[in-house]
Design a protein around this motif. Sequence first.
Motif, PDB file in Angstrom:
ATOM      1  N   ARG A   1       0.807  -1.215   0.000  1.00  0.00           N
ATOM      2  CA  ARG A   1       0.000   0.000   0.000  1.00  0.00           C
ATOM      3  C   ARG A   1       0.840   1.266   0.000  1.00  0.00           C
ATOM      4  O   ARG A   1       0.463   2.274  -0.615  1.00  0.00           O
ATOM      5  CB  ARG A   1      -0.930   0.016   1.218  1.00  0.00           C
TER       6      ARG A   1
ATOM      7  N   SER B   1      -2.021   3.534  -1.038  1.00  0.00           N
ATOM      8  CA  SER B   1      -3.279   2.775  -1.012  1.00  0.00           C
ATOM      9  C   SER B   1      -4.033   2.970  -2.329  1.00  0.00           C
ATOM     10  O   SER B   1      -5.232   3.199  -2.350  1.00  0.00           O
ATOM     11  CB  SER B   1      -4.145   3.213   0.177  1.00  0.00           C
TER      12      SER B   1
ATOM     13  N   THR C   1      -7.982  -0.716  -4.567  1.00  0.00           N
ATOM     14  CA  THR C   1      -9.041  -1.178  -3.683  1.00  0.00           C
ATOM     15  C   THR C   1      -9.147  -2.703  -3.745  1.00  0.00           C
ATOM     16  O   THR C   1      -8.503  -3.350  -4.587  1.00  0.00           O
ATOM     17  CB  THR C   1     -10.384  -0.563  -4.078  1.00  0.00           C
TER      18      THR C   1
END
Length: 255
Positions: free
Chosen positions: A98, A152, A155
């Motif tokens: 991430r 990040s 998803t």
Amino acid sequence: MKLGEQRLGGRAADELQDLVLASSDLEEFLGGLALQAAIWLARADRHVICAVAVTRPRKPATIGAGSPDVLELEQLQSQGGEGPGITAMAEKRTVYVRDLTRETRWPEFCQTAASGGHFAVLDIPIELDGELDGEGDGERRAVLSAYARRRSGFTAGDIVTAENVARQVSRPLRLALRIGRLQGARDDLASAMQSRTVIDMAIGVVMAQNRCGPDEAFTLLRKASNARNTKLRDVATSIVASIAGITDIQSRFEL
């Protein structure tokens, strides 16, 4: 239909098949595959750059990437033998980092990626069966890598989509590898035939110069090759080139 499969559309298989047929070699195919994967994984609010790397026994890694800096990151992993892509291939699992500025497992890779503006990376192993050359999965590996310029950046849905993309590209990648193997075999055969031709021509020259039979002429060529520590084909090529007037030679072939 699993989450993410709708992102690829019905034309995915046709696009991949066309890519295989249009590519002149494996590297070109992987480059096109990386660009196509980025299109499938892109979102309006996020730019993605992809790469596809293939490792094979006794050969350097073959890499296709959507940008020079991502290609450099993939080469860094290949040369250093470590990184998220290497881990994904070795452990046959998805690896998602991430925030590369906080990752500690691969310091050189993470620092280089972050300094280039890539802050998240997603690596998906691509399954390759063991039918090619009779070698197993553990010896021939591939990975799809996706880089995002924000932390990040992927998803849970993106990860499912990327894993689906990896499944979609598995079969055309195996086909491209098989085509590449056949092309390599063809080139090796052509090279062997060319070598045989020039050696046969040189044998004829030695036979004429020394008034001897083909076996004795070949023995003379082989002795010359050993004495000069030069490949037999190179010795033969120099003799034929000399006869053709490219270089000077003596009137007789002697060791």
